[in-house]
Design an enzyme around this catalytic site. Structure first.
Site, PDB file in Angstrom:
ATOM      1  N   GLN B 128       0.837  -1.198   0.000  1.00 33.91           N
ATOM      2  CA  GLN B 128       0.000   0.000   0.000  1.00 33.91           C
ATOM      3  C   GLN B 128       0.872   1.249   0.000  1.00 33.91           C
ATOM      4  OE1 GLN B 128      -2.085   0.652   3.692  1.00 33.91           O
ATOM      5  NE2 GLN B 128      -3.613   1.972   2.737  1.00 33.91           N
ATOM      6  N   GLY B 129       0.836   1.998  -1.095  1.00 35.46           N
ATOM      7  CA  GLY B 129       1.687   3.184  -1.202  1.00 35.46           C
ATOM      8  C   GLY B 129       0.887   4.466  -1.079  1.00 35.46           C
ATOM      9  N   GLU B 246     -10.707  -0.719   6.246  1.00 31.27           N
ATOM     10  CA  GLU B 246      -9.596  -1.040   7.126  1.00 31.27           C
ATOM     11  C   GLU B 246     -10.022  -0.889   8.584  1.00 31.27           C
ATOM     12  OE1 GLU B 246      -4.898   0.308   7.595  1.00 31.27           O
ATOM     13  OE2 GLU B 246      -6.171   1.287   6.145  1.00 31.27           O
ATOM     14  N   SER B 385      -4.016   7.927  12.776  1.00 32.54           N
ATOM     15  CA  SER B 385      -3.585   7.961  14.183  1.00 32.54           C
ATOM     16  C   SER B 385      -4.787   8.163  15.100  1.00 32.54           C
ATOM     17  CB  SER B 385      -2.600   9.101  14.390  1.00 32.54           C
ATOM     18  OG  SER B 385      -3.291  10.335  14.412  1.00 32.54           O
ATOM     19  N   ASN B 386      -4.597   7.851  16.364  1.00 30.73           N
ATOM     20  CA  ASN B 386      -5.706   7.985  17.305  1.00 30.73           C
ATOM     21  C   ASN B 386      -6.132   9.439  17.483  1.00 30.73           C
ATOM     22  OD1 ASN B 386      -5.413   5.267  17.458  1.00 30.73           O
ATOM     23  ND2 ASN B 386      -5.482   5.169  19.698  1.00 30.73           N
TER      24      ASN B 386
HETATM   25  C1  LIG Z   1       4.466   0.387  11.384  1.00 29.41           C
HETATM   26  C2  LIG Z   1       3.802   1.258  10.375  1.00 29.41           C
HETATM   27  C3  LIG Z   1       3.316   0.691   9.208  1.00 29.41           C
HETATM   28  C4  LIG Z   1       2.731   1.500   8.223  1.00 29.41           C
HETATM   29  N1  LIG Z   1       2.342   0.923   7.025  1.00 29.41           N
HETATM   30  C5  LIG Z   1       1.927   1.739   6.009  1.00 29.41           C
HETATM   31  C6  LIG Z   1       1.690   1.200   4.692  1.00 29.41           C
HETATM   32  O1  LIG Z   1       1.842   0.002   4.448  1.00 29.41           O
HETATM   33  N2  LIG Z   1       1.336   2.061   3.712  1.00 29.41           N
HETATM   34  C7  LIG Z   1       1.149   3.403   3.928  1.00 29.41           C
HETATM   35  O2  LIG Z   1       0.800   4.105   3.018  1.00 29.41           O
HETATM   36  N3  LIG Z   1       1.372   3.939   5.152  1.00 29.41           N
HETATM   37  C8  LIG Z   1       1.763   3.141   6.189  1.00 29.41           C
HETATM   38  N4  LIG Z   1       2.018   3.692   7.434  1.00 29.41           N
HETATM   39  C9  LIG Z   1       1.945   5.161   7.609  1.00 29.41           C
HETATM   40  C10 LIG Z   1       0.884   5.645   8.545  1.00 29.41           C
HETATM   41  O3  LIG Z   1      -0.363   5.587   7.975  1.00 29.41           O
HETATM   42  C11 LIG Z   1       1.290   7.066   8.985  1.00 29.41           C
HETATM   43  O4  LIG Z   1       2.384   6.920   9.855  1.00 29.41           O
HETATM   44  C12 LIG Z   1       0.186   7.805   9.687  1.00 29.41           C
HETATM   45  O5  LIG Z   1      -0.768   8.203   8.764  1.00 29.41           O
HETATM   46  C13 LIG Z   1       0.693   9.052  10.434  1.00 29.41           C
HETATM   47  O6  LIG Z   1       1.449   9.884   9.622  1.00 29.41           O
HETATM   48  P1  LIG Z   1       2.891  10.416  10.057  1.00 29.41           P
HETATM   49  O7  LIG Z   1       3.665   9.253  10.514  1.00 29.41           O
HETATM   50  O8  LIG Z   1       3.426  11.227   8.979  1.00 29.41           O
HETATM   51  O9  LIG Z   1       2.612  11.332  11.333  1.00 29.41           O
HETATM   52  P2  LIG Z   1       2.111  12.885  11.334  1.00 29.41           P
HETATM   53  O10 LIG Z   1       0.921  12.997  10.457  1.00 29.41           O
HETATM   54  O11 LIG Z   1       3.282  13.731  11.074  1.00 29.41           O
HETATM   55  O12 LIG Z   1       1.646  13.027  12.821  1.00 29.41           O
HETATM   56  C14 LIG Z   1       2.514  13.304  13.918  1.00 29.41           C
HETATM   57  C15 LIG Z   1       1.655  13.458  15.157  1.00 29.41           C
HETATM   58  O13 LIG Z   1       0.791  14.570  15.024  1.00 29.41           O
HETATM   59  C16 LIG Z   1      -0.544  14.186  15.242  1.00 29.41           C
HETATM   60  N5  LIG Z   1      -1.438  15.007  14.441  1.00 29.41           N
HETATM   61  C17 LIG Z   1      -1.344  15.274  13.124  1.00 29.41           C
HETATM   62  N6  LIG Z   1      -2.354  16.062  12.742  1.00 29.41           N
HETATM   63  C18 LIG Z   1      -3.099  16.304  13.847  1.00 29.41           C
HETATM   64  C19 LIG Z   1      -4.291  17.048  14.105  1.00 29.41           C
HETATM   65  N7  LIG Z   1      -4.907  17.724  13.140  1.00 29.41           N
HETATM   66  N8  LIG Z   1      -4.772  17.073  15.363  1.00 29.41           N
HETATM   67  C20 LIG Z   1      -4.155  16.402  16.358  1.00 29.41           C
HETATM   68  N9  LIG Z   1      -3.030  15.679  16.178  1.00 29.41           N
HETATM   69  C21 LIG Z   1      -2.517  15.634  14.931  1.00 29.41           C
HETATM   70  C22 LIG Z   1      -0.578  12.736  14.836  1.00 29.41           C
HETATM   71  O14 LIG Z   1      -1.669  12.065  15.408  1.00 29.41           O
HETATM   72  C23 LIG Z   1       0.751  12.259  15.385  1.00 29.41           C
HETATM   73  O15 LIG Z   1       0.630  12.011  16.755  1.00 29.41           O
HETATM   74  C24 LIG Z   1       2.596   2.895   8.433  1.00 29.41           C
HETATM   75  C25 LIG Z   1       3.071   3.455   9.625  1.00 29.41           C
HETATM   76  C26 LIG Z   1       3.672   2.664  10.587  1.00 29.41           C
HETATM   77  C27 LIG Z   1       4.195   3.324  11.825  1.00 29.41           C
END
Ligand SMILES: Cc1cc2nc3c(=O)[nH]c(=O)nc-3n(C[C@H](O)[C@H](O)[C@H](O)COP(=O)(O)OP(=O)(O)OC[C@H]3O[C@@H](n4cnc5c(N)ncnc54)[C@H](O)[C@@H]3O)c2cc1C
Lengths: 380, 400
Positions: B128-129, B246, B385-386
């Protein structure tokens, strides 16, 4: 000379010491030093260890008349805060603080000759006390000493992988019965020093979650020398462990401070939805909580330092309370640091995960939160 | 005739028994690895998919027209719950749960003919990209470009956190095909062959010292136009359907049932200062609290399933289940580490690799318990995220 001049002299020395520790951390012990040390044996920086010895840091836990800094716990706090803040991997807690305090407290010939070897960095020491890895820390001790030799098993000895000498808790057959009632129903313990290179010492080495080395030991008649008075192992350990616990709080505080700095910077720098994530009040309040925990950790460590001169139970209460709080603080700060960094916070590349694991070790090494909370309540 | 009226009435209890019996037939070594959180290789996951295929259940929740069993939401939930509880591996969702349903819902006939059979037979491993370095929570901020050039799109950009793409034959991507006033509007859904020239994978090691996620770089990768799913610019809509798919499963309640049972066992077998840990007051209470939360989560799940059975669209309760499920999972994992005592600070990822490998210290399960705890920190981050889930509830359920 009056008490006051002694104290102010001491304050100057302490300030010099604290400054030098901080400067070294900033100039010489960055995340890169830590990372490269993780990869090569002995899993710490041999260069840093020599530097610590040259600068006299290994005397942080020793009394002034042994050439140390410790009229109280403040030098230990400065040193261990450095360790936590910079993820320093060297055996500061095991050798300099824990073994150093034990040797100083034992105070006999066997102990004092080793003390100078420890402080000079010529020998590494570690405490071998726990016998069942399932126990939190202060479980039963079954190792025994008979006619100059030691028998038994010890587990999860921090820096046991590199220790030259071990300080081992064991029961001496002659005193077991007679003193059991005065030792809380447990058999009386004595402390012994054992050379780890002796063939009757079997060592299994491994690594802890935070990358530091450790070992488990089997003693099958290893030659051992008594340290301190016979049958007084438990009170000696209890006292040295209070100092080590204070050090552990400081290590935790250093890690907490470093993590909060990283998290706060990330909240300001990381942009999603067209603005820094730190603009979201949902995250702001959580960062505030972490900040408050950090401030409180500094406060309880200060209280535990000041309790150095107080009577036994009062000091114990302050130190145990400080540990219980820093465990809570460290846990939440590290969980939230990962969470608020998002995916990048879970990687090995960033320091965040390394602090997370270090705090996991700190929070269990000398007993868990429940054990400290109970000790705090009991010490009133 | 509506979809649900053609479904045979199934007796849920009988179906549950059927799944339980099936779970007993899972290969023992596979179960052993899962139960102890050891490292699973591609072959392990595929062997499970093959077992499911043989049983006719690999895409049970798909419509019969596409080779599925027309499972009701209740059946699907029971299937997930029972198999996870019994120690089945994570059912790799990228093909069967994610891209498959998108293809049979929005894809062209030739895409259906080409890809669906290969998903059902596990011939293709999908990744999944979606996420990018600058586009995580704010997925619509993605920047990977796909520029039309004759019969091809030329794709340039970067994806990150791509789970198991190192094993993938195909990756489905959200890419930007046009700059629009709303960022969601210019996004398209592309299927990209991982063998295409110009794709580079860089592994990311996570703090459990394992390699599950990656960065994927696309440097002028040529993708045939026929690999566009649905309409150009429709990608965001399709992806939203996928994301809500999902979320229904993310409560992972069966997995928590399994882990709680293991925690029970650990607490009975571990002695803490001479007594079984489960008799130690603070730990006994903690265990009780976790079991209560599990009971609450399970109740919420069944309520949501009942809503789905009644044909109601999922609303905010999917976010609720994601939040509570992931939090419970993390807290069980942490309690397991605590139950290990000092053995809970010894860790070497190499101990996860081999069957019958004994850790240097502590019980056999210890390395897996630590890995589960470290890896589990991501459960509150991925899949939305939660924090984002709470934002969704605030908006959807509360109108805030
Ligand atoms: C182990 C793992 C497997 C994964 N597998 C895949 C995969 O196969 N394919 C894929 O496409 N993606 C994958 N992901 C990506 C995942 O979906 C993202 O990590 C997730 O969407 C969060 O994005 P970020 O890591 O950039 O964090 P950010 O978006 O930068 O968030 C950082 C922090 O800020 C908080 N935050 C951001 N915006 C707000 C807001 N408006 N209000 C309050 N808090 C906020 C977030 O909750 C988090 O705590 C994976 C991630 C992990 C860790």
């Amino acid at each position: 000379m009056t008490d006051t001049t002694l104290a102010s002299l001491d304050a100057d020395t302490l300030r010099l010491f604290t400054d030098s520790v901080q400067r070294y951390g900033q100039d010489k012990y960055g995340f890169d030093t830590y990372r490269s040390s993780l990869r090569a044996k002995p899993y710490f920086s041999a260069q840093a260890w020599r530097d610590y010895a040259d600068m006299g840091w290994l005397g942080a836990a020793l009394p002034l008349d042994e050439g140390g800094f410790a009229s109280d716990g403040r030098a230990i706090v400065a040193l261990m805060r450095y360790a936590g803040e910079h993820l320093a991997l060297e055996p500061l807690l095991a050798s300099a603080v824990l073994a150093g305090r034990l040797l100083a407290l034992c105070g006999d010939g066997a102990a004092l000759s080793r003390l100078s070897e420890m402080a000079g960095g010529r020998k590494l020491f570690a405490l071998a006390h726990v016998e069942s890895a399932g126990d939190a820390f202060d479980g039963p001790v079954r190792s025994s000493y008979r006619e100059g030799r030691l028998y038994g098993d010890k587990q999860v000895v921090l820096h046991g992988d590199v220790a030259d000498d071990l300080i081992v808790s064991a029961c001496e057959s002659r005193v077991t019965g007679s003193l059991s009632s005065t030792d809380g129903g447990q058999p009386a313990l004595s402390l012994y020093v054992v050379d780890t290179t002796h063939p009757a010492v079997r060592r299994t080495v491994y690594r802890l979650l935070d990358g530091r080395g450790a070992a488990s030991f089997n003693f099958d008649g290893a030659p051992a020398t008594l340290l301190g008075p016979l049958g007084k192992g438990r009170p000696l350990l209890a006292q040295a462990l209070l100092d080590a616990r204070l050090g552990l709080c400081a290590e935790s505080h250093g890690a907490i401070r470093a993590l909060n700095r990283l998290t706060l910077a990330y909240l300001k720098e990381r942009r999603q939805f067209g603005r820094p994530i730190g603009m979201n009040q949902a995250l702001q309040h959580r960062m505030v909580e972490l900040y408050m925990l950090e401030q409180e950790a500094a406060a309880v460590i200060g209280a535990a330092e000041r309790a150095a001169d107080l009577a036994g139970p009062q000091r114990e209460r302050a130190v145990m309370g400080a540990v219980a709080h820093t465990i809570t603080a460290g846990r939440l700060v590290s969980h939230e640091a990962v969470q608020m960094h998002g995916g990048i916070g879970t990687t090995d590349e960033l320091a965040v995960g390394h602090y997370f694991k270090r705090i996991m070790v700190i929070n269990r090494l000398l007993g868990d939160r429940d054990a400290h909370l109970e000790a705090f309540a009991k010490a009133e | 005739m509506t979809d649900s009226s053609v479904r045979r009435a199934v007796d849920p209890q009988a179906f549950r028994e059927e799944v339980r019996d099936f779970a007993l037939t899972l290969p023992g070594d596979l179960r052993h690895k899962v139960m102890n959180n050891l490292k699973l290789e591609k072959a392990d996951y595929v062997s499970y998919l093959k077992v499911l295929e043989a049983r006719g259940w690999i895409v049970g929740h798909w419509p019969a027209a596409y080779g599925g069993c027309d499972w009701t939401p209740l059946q699907r939930f029971i299937f997930e719950e029972e198999t996870s509880e019994a120690g089945a591996p994570w059912l790799i969702p990228f093909g069967v749960n994610y891209v498959g349903p998108i293809l049979y819902t929005f894809g062209s006939q030739s895409q259906k003919d080409r890809f669906l059979p290969r998903i059902r037979s596990s011939e293709d491993w999908w990744a999944q990209g979606y996420s990018e370095p600058g586009a995580g929570s704010d997925l619509a901020g993605l920047r990977t470009r796909a520029v039309r050039d004759g019969d091809h799109y030329v794709v340039t950009g970067q994806k990150i956190w791509t789970t198991y793409v190192q094993w993938a034959d195909w990756i489905f991507c959200l890419v930007r095909t046009r700059q629009e006033d709303r960022p969601q509007k210019g996004i398209s859904f592309l299927l990209i062959d991982m063998k295409s020239p110009g794709i580079t994978i860089r592994p990311i090691i996570t703090m459990d010292m394992c390699h599950d996620v990656n960065e994927v770089f696309f440097d002028e990768v040529r993708v045939p136009v026929e690999n566009l799913v649905g309409e150009e610019g429709g990608g965001w809509t399709y992806a939203k359907v996928l994301l809500s798919n999902e979320r229904v499963l993310v409560a992972e309640v069966g997995r928590s049932t399994r882990q709680l049972r293991r925690l029970d066992k650990l607490a009975a077998e571990t002695s803490r200062n001479g007594k079984p840990l489960r008799d130690y007051g603070p730990f006994a209470r903690r265990l009780a609290e976790l079991k209560l939360r599990h009971f609450v989560l399970q109740s919420t799940c069944y309520q949501a399933v009942a809503e789905a059975m009644a044909g109601n669209e999922p609303g905010a309760e999917a976010s609720l289940m994601k939040i509570r499920g992931s939090e419970l999972q993390q807290d069980i994992a942490e309690a397991m580490v605590d139950a290990l005592g000092l053995a809970g600070i010894v860790y070497d990822a190499a101990d996860l690799a081999e069957m019958g490998h004994t850790p240097a210290e502590g019980p056999f399960e210890a390395p897996g318990i630590l890995k589960d705890h470290l890896h589990g920190r991501a459960a509150t981050i991925y899949g939305g995220s939660n924090e984002i889930q709470r934002n969704i509830i605030a908006k959807l359920a509360l109108g805030l």
